[in-house]
Design an enzyme around this catalytic site. Structure first.
Site, PDB file in Angstrom:
ATOM      1  N   VAL A  50      90.380 -72.530  78.687  1.00 48.81           N
ATOM      2  CA  VAL A  50      89.389 -72.066  79.648  1.00 48.81           C
ATOM      3  C   VAL A  50      89.089 -73.158  80.685  1.00 48.81           C
ATOM      4  CG1 VAL A  50      86.965 -71.393  79.904  1.00 48.81           C
ATOM      5  CG2 VAL A  50      88.394 -70.311  78.171  1.00 48.81           C
ATOM      6  N   ARG A 101      86.837 -40.753  81.072  1.00 49.20           N
ATOM      7  CA  ARG A 101      85.668 -41.299  80.363  1.00 49.20           C
ATOM      8  C   ARG A 101      86.111 -42.207  79.226  1.00 49.20           C
ATOM      9  NH1 ARG A 101      82.893 -35.887  78.717  1.00 49.20           N
ATOM     10  NH2 ARG A 101      85.089 -35.539  78.220  1.00 49.20           N
ATOM     11  N   ALA A 137      97.776 -49.013  69.345  1.00 51.47           N
ATOM     12  CA  ALA A 137      97.639 -49.301  67.911  1.00 51.47           C
ATOM     13  C   ALA A 137      98.525 -50.493  67.574  1.00 51.47           C
ATOM     14  CB  ALA A 137      98.063 -48.090  67.102  1.00 51.47           C
ATOM     15  N   CYS A 191      89.032 -65.365  69.989  1.00 49.15           N
ATOM     16  CA  CYS A 191      87.740 -64.881  70.508  1.00 49.15           C
ATOM     17  C   CYS A 191      87.141 -63.677  69.781  1.00 49.15           C
ATOM     18  CB  CYS A 191      87.882 -64.551  71.986  1.00 49.15           C
ATOM     19  SG  CYS A 191      88.218 -65.993  72.995  1.00 49.15           S
ATOM     20  N   PHE A 192      87.922 -62.613  69.565  1.00 49.90           N
ATOM     21  CA  PHE A 192      87.312 -61.359  69.103  1.00 49.90           C
ATOM     22  C   PHE A 192      86.500 -61.542  67.816  1.00 49.90           C
ATOM     23  CE2 PHE A 192      90.154 -57.904  71.269  1.00 49.90           C
ATOM     24  CZ  PHE A 192      89.653 -58.300  72.480  1.00 49.90           C
TER      25      PHE A 192
HETATM   26  P1  NAD Z   1      90.149 -74.992  73.414  1.00 54.53           P
HETATM   27  O1  NAD Z   1      90.051 -75.300  71.991  1.00 54.53           O
HETATM   28  O2  NAD Z   1      91.470 -74.637  74.027  1.00 54.53           O
HETATM   29  O3  NAD Z   1      89.569 -76.240  74.255  1.00 54.53           O
HETATM   30  C1  NAD Z   1      88.356 -76.889  73.998  1.00 54.53           C
HETATM   31  C2  NAD Z   1      88.479 -78.324  74.521  1.00 54.53           C
HETATM   32  O4  NAD Z   1      87.201 -78.961  74.433  1.00 54.53           O
HETATM   33  C3  NAD Z   1      89.448 -79.196  73.701  1.00 54.53           C
HETATM   34  O5  NAD Z   1      90.404 -79.771  74.571  1.00 54.53           O
HETATM   35  C4  NAD Z   1      88.546 -80.273  73.096  1.00 54.53           C
HETATM   36  O6  NAD Z   1      89.173 -81.524  72.946  1.00 54.53           O
HETATM   37  C5  NAD Z   1      87.432 -80.342  74.137  1.00 54.53           C
HETATM   38  N1  NAD Z   1      86.203 -80.988  73.694  1.00 54.53           N
HETATM   39  C6  NAD Z   1      85.589 -80.953  72.490  1.00 54.53           C
HETATM   40  N2  NAD Z   1      84.456 -81.687  72.519  1.00 54.53           N
HETATM   41  C7  NAD Z   1      84.348 -82.191  73.774  1.00 54.53           C
HETATM   42  C8  NAD Z   1      83.385 -82.999  74.441  1.00 54.53           C
HETATM   43  N3  NAD Z   1      82.295 -83.446  73.822  1.00 54.53           N
HETATM   44  N4  NAD Z   1      83.591 -83.294  75.731  1.00 54.53           N
HETATM   45  C9  NAD Z   1      84.684 -82.851  76.389  1.00 54.53           C
HETATM   46  N5  NAD Z   1      85.622 -82.089  75.815  1.00 54.53           N
HETATM   47  C10 NAD Z   1      85.460 -81.761  74.521  1.00 54.53           C
HETATM   48  O7  NAD Z   1      89.103 -73.841  73.693  1.00 54.53           O
HETATM   49  P2  NAD Z   1      89.211 -72.617  74.716  1.00 54.53           P
HETATM   50  O8  NAD Z   1      90.102 -71.567  74.155  1.00 54.53           O
HETATM   51  O9  NAD Z   1      89.456 -73.144  76.085  1.00 54.53           O
HETATM   52  O10 NAD Z   1      87.721 -72.030  74.621  1.00 54.53           O
HETATM   53  C11 NAD Z   1      86.617 -72.735  75.121  1.00 54.53           C
HETATM   54  C12 NAD Z   1      85.413 -71.803  75.162  1.00 54.53           C
HETATM   55  O11 NAD Z   1      85.672 -70.705  76.038  1.00 54.53           O
HETATM   56  C13 NAD Z   1      85.035 -71.185  73.817  1.00 54.53           C
HETATM   57  O12 NAD Z   1      83.640 -71.058  73.764  1.00 54.53           O
HETATM   58  C14 NAD Z   1      85.677 -69.816  73.875  1.00 54.53           C
HETATM   59  O13 NAD Z   1      85.017 -68.870  73.075  1.00 54.53           O
HETATM   60  C15 NAD Z   1      85.510 -69.460  75.334  1.00 54.53           C
HETATM   61  N6  NAD Z   1      86.507 -68.509  75.862  1.00 54.53           N
HETATM   62  C16 NAD Z   1      87.814 -68.606  75.466  1.00 54.53           C
HETATM   63  C17 NAD Z   1      88.755 -67.729  76.004  1.00 54.53           C
HETATM   64  C18 NAD Z   1      90.203 -67.788  75.589  1.00 54.53           C
HETATM   65  O14 NAD Z   1      90.935 -66.854  75.874  1.00 54.53           O
HETATM   66  N7  NAD Z   1      90.662 -68.835  74.939  1.00 54.53           N
HETATM   67  C19 NAD Z   1      88.360 -66.772  76.941  1.00 54.53           C
HETATM   68  C20 NAD Z   1      87.023 -66.732  77.319  1.00 54.53           C
HETATM   69  C21 NAD Z   1      86.105 -67.605  76.780  1.00 54.53           C
HETATM   70  C1  UDX Z   2      90.021 -61.482  74.910  1.00 50.71           C
HETATM   71  C2  UDX Z   2      89.369 -60.675  76.022  1.00 50.71           C
HETATM   72  O1  UDX Z   2      90.267 -59.650  76.453  1.00 50.71           O
HETATM   73  C3  UDX Z   2      89.017 -61.585  77.193  1.00 50.71           C
HETATM   74  O2  UDX Z   2      88.325 -60.845  78.199  1.00 50.71           O
HETATM   75  C4  UDX Z   2      88.126 -62.693  76.685  1.00 50.71           C
HETATM   76  O3  UDX Z   2      87.777 -63.568  77.744  1.00 50.71           O
HETATM   77  C5  UDX Z   2      88.805 -63.464  75.571  1.00 50.71           C
HETATM   78  O4  UDX Z   2      89.161 -62.555  74.518  1.00 50.71           O
HETATM   79  P1  UDX Z   2      92.437 -62.450  74.455  1.00 50.71           P
HETATM   80  O5  UDX Z   2      91.920 -62.698  73.085  1.00 50.71           O
HETATM   81  O6  UDX Z   2      93.126 -63.538  75.176  1.00 50.71           O
HETATM   82  O7  UDX Z   2      91.245 -61.982  75.400  1.00 50.71           O
HETATM   83  O8  UDX Z   2      93.479 -61.229  74.388  1.00 50.71           O
HETATM   84  P2  UDX Z   2      93.366 -59.632  74.454  1.00 50.71           P
HETATM   85  O9  UDX Z   2      94.332 -59.152  75.445  1.00 50.71           O
HETATM   86  O10 UDX Z   2      91.992 -59.158  74.591  1.00 50.71           O
HETATM   87  O11 UDX Z   2      93.928 -59.209  73.021  1.00 50.71           O
HETATM   88  C6  UDX Z   2      93.234 -59.542  71.838  1.00 50.71           C
HETATM   89  C7  UDX Z   2      93.974 -58.989  70.643  1.00 50.71           C
HETATM   90  O12 UDX Z   2      93.917 -57.562  70.603  1.00 50.71           O
HETATM   91  C8  UDX Z   2      95.464 -59.345  70.632  1.00 50.71           C
HETATM   92  O13 UDX Z   2      95.867 -59.661  69.321  1.00 50.71           O
HETATM   93  C9  UDX Z   2      96.143 -58.069  71.091  1.00 50.71           C
HETATM   94  O14 UDX Z   2      97.463 -57.933  70.645  1.00 50.71           O
HETATM   95  C10 UDX Z   2      95.224 -57.026  70.448  1.00 50.71           C
HETATM   96  N1  UDX Z   2      95.288 -55.716  71.136  1.00 50.71           N
HETATM   97  C11 UDX Z   2      94.858 -55.601  72.417  1.00 50.71           C
HETATM   98  C12 UDX Z   2      95.762 -54.606  70.445  1.00 50.71           C
HETATM   99  O15 UDX Z   2      96.130 -54.705  69.285  1.00 50.71           O
HETATM  100  N2  UDX Z   2      95.787 -53.401  71.085  1.00 50.71           N
HETATM  101  C13 UDX Z   2      95.376 -53.245  72.376  1.00 50.71           C
HETATM  102  O16 UDX Z   2      95.429 -52.116  72.888  1.00 50.71           O
HETATM  103  C14 UDX Z   2      94.897 -54.378  73.067  1.00 50.71           C
END
Ligand code: NAD
Ligand code: UDX
Length: 478
Positions: free
Chosen positions: A14, A279, A287, A295-296
């Site tokens: 992120v 809707r 599926a 995340c989920f």
């Molecule tokens: P990530 O594990 O890829 O990255 C987190 C980073 O934070 C790591 O590089 C870690 O070293 C760093 N970190 C830890 N402590 C720190 C500190 N004190 N100062 C600076 N850096 C530090 O995590 P991510 O997947 O990028 O997710 C980050 C957040 O965003 C989470 O809350 C997650 O739920 C949310 N989020 C993730 C996604 C996704 O698809 N991965 C999407 C939307 C929101």
């Molecule tokens: C999700 C949310 O979509 C995103 O908006 C949020 O910021 C982070 O979490 P992500 O986890 O990266 O994103 O992937 P996503 O495309 O949502 O899929 C999540 C899981 O659901 C995957 O394992 C995917 O294969 C599964 N999935 C998704 C299904 O099994 N069926 C579907 O129809 C859609």
């Protein structure tokens, strides 16, 4: 807009992706991404982020060391920052009270301590990008204000300054919620063309000023009507509930897939028929073997924690059922493999196609493949795993309780299938839709099976070749 120094704490998926897109869109600002992980920062500075995301490397080249910088130097980076994003992990707690449900806020807290110590600007705007429990913005505000008050009082005692001078040093602090909705595998596209940008903050004069500053950052490429303002709690909650609703849709269609398997219906048809009602809508109705990712599950657990905190036990139970169905789907899929193959997997070689939680990412966190493979290993199977992007060390680390000779990580489908009894598709990589099934069949032990957890293999072609095929939500081998 005046030039800003934007700092992001956390260089993960992120933090990294958002700042690369921000830097490419807002050339007037400088963006600094700070992380405690030196290796990760080194990777970014060498144009080699430690994860795969389509389009990321190309975009990184356009801005790295121009208006985008990666560093581990918190002090110098934070001292004159105007906007500070928090993008660190917020995993589920692994011990203590509410273990397995509550959120571990230790990374958020350590960022707050860095900000309190090093951010010297008179106006400190902190922005939650991480997904956090509802009420976290208030916690951060309280912490930073408390720290600031103590600091100012200490200075008062130590220096013989006038009250006026001390007042001048008091920082204005505000915390905004600006959750991220990118999905892995499409992160850059999602960030460049977001469906919406949410900004939540307090209705104070400084709160409104901060929200305007953040809006200006997005205005360069996000149409104004897509930027929504609401109070902090609504924004924080919207992130949790968006993920919960998406996961709920997948569990709903997966529950329907089980009905289809029993009565002889085809889930892809049912999805199409239902999804053409606007809707209901057609997206997120595929599926599968079960949803995964980082995340989920975590965000639903976060929601369950909130419900239980407010004694909303029926509501908590409702959301728990989304996770229960998902776990059931994974286990049912794995058990069916054993049941179909003589209820005996002892020393049988099984090819696993795909290990990441979805295609176009190398992320295996929370992947359904982990549970399915652990089950098969537990039954004594030998797994030959092929995934185009997952790193072998991540695959090995995520599996447990197996003997070394039970796990073979392969570099191609054709190598993986040799002497296999079954092909198990766990990720919907495009490559797997092009597999030469006849060649696979020739190299495999007969009778040969396909278990398709993503419904990407052509059933008729597979059957014509001689495979027994099981696809999620389809009547068995018909
Ligand atoms: P990530 O594990 O890829 O990255 C987190 C980073 O934070 C790591 O590089 C870690 O070293 C760093 N970190 C830890 N402590 C720190 C500190 N004190 N100062 C600076 N850096 C530090 O995590 P991510 O997947 O990028 O997710 C980050 C957040 O965003 C989470 O809350 C997650 O739920 C949310 N989020 C993730 C996604 C996704 O698809 N991965 C999407 C939307 C929101
Ligand atoms: C999700 C949310 O979509 C995103 O908006 C949020 O910021 C982070 O979490 P992500 O986890 O990266 O994103 O992937 P996503 O495309 O949502 O899929 C999540 C899981 O659901 C995957 O394992 C995917 O294969 C599964 N999935 C998704 C299904 O099994 N069926 C579907 O129809 C859609």
């Amino acid at each position: 807009m005046t030039s800003q120094k934007v700092v992001c704490l956390g260089a993960g998926i992120v933090g990294g992706c958002t700042q690369v897109v921000f830097a490419s869109k807002c050339k007037t600002h400088d963006f600094y991404v700070v992380d405690i992980d030196e290796e990760r920062i080194k990777g970014w500075n060498n144009f080699k982020p430690n994860y795969y995301e389509p389009g990321l490397n190309k975009l990184l080249k356009t801005c790295l060391n121009k208006n985008l910088f990666f560093t581990t130097d918190f002090e110098n980076t934070l001292k004159d920052a105007t906007l500070i994003f928090l993008s660190v992990g917020t995993p589920t707690k692994q011990r203590g009270e509410m273990k397995g449900i509550g959120t571990n806020l230790s990374y958020i807290e350590s960022c707050c301590r860095m900000i309190a110590k090093y951010a010297k600007n008179e106006k400190v705007i902190v922005i939650e990008k991480s997904t956090v429990p509802v009420g976290t913005a208030q916690k951060i505000t309280n912490f930073l204000q408390e720290y600031n008050k103590n600091e100012t009082e200490n200075e008062k005692e130590n220096e013989n300054e006038t009250t006026k001078e001390n007042k001048k040093k008091q920082k204005q602090i505000v915390v905004l919620s600006n959750p991220e909705f990118l999905a892995e595998g499409t992160a850059i596209k999602n960030l460049q063309h977001p469906d919406r940008v949410l900004i939540g903050g307090p209705n104070t004069e400084f709160g409104k000023y901060a929200q305007e500053q953040l809006k200006q950052l997005y205005k360069g490429w996000v149409p104004e009507e897509k930027i929504f303002f609401s109070n902090t709690w609504s924004t924080e909650l919207s992130k949790l509930t968006s993920n919960a609703m998406l996961a709920q849709r997948v569990s709903s269609i997966n529950s329907i897939s089980q009905i289809c398997e029993e009565i002889g219906a085809e889930v892809t048809q049912v999805s199409k028929n239902m999804g053409s009602d606007p809707r209901i809508g057609s997206r997120f109705l595929n599926a599968s073997v079960g949803f995964g990712g980082s995340c989920f599950e975590k965000d639903i657990l976060n929601l369950i924690y909130l419900c239980e905190h407010y004694h909303l036990y029926v509501v908590a139970k409702y959301w728990k059922s989304v996770l229960e169905l998902n776990n059931h789907q994974k286990l049912r899929f794995a058990k069916n493999i054993a049941d179909t193959m003589f209820q005996n997997l002892e020393n049988k070689k099984i090819t696993i196609l795909g290990f990441t939680f979805k295609k176009n990412t190398d992320d295996v966190r929370g992947s359904a493949a982990i549970d399915v493979c652990n089950y098969l290993l537990g039954e004594g199977a030998i797994l030959s795993i092929y995934d185009p992007k997952a790193k072998p060390k991540h695959i090995k680390l995520s599996l447990k309780g197996y003997n070394e000779n039970q796990l073979i990580i392969c570099d191609s489908v054709s190598n993986a299938v040799i002497d296999s009894h079954a092909l198990v598709v766990l990720t919907e990589w495009d490559e797997f839709t092009q597999i030469d099934l006849s060649k696979c069949y020739q190299k495999m032990i007969h009778p040969s099976y396909i278990f398709d957890g993503r419904n990407i293999i052509n059933r008729k072609s597979a059957q014509k070749i001689g495979f027994n095929i099981y696809s999620v939500g389809f009547p068995k081998n018909k």
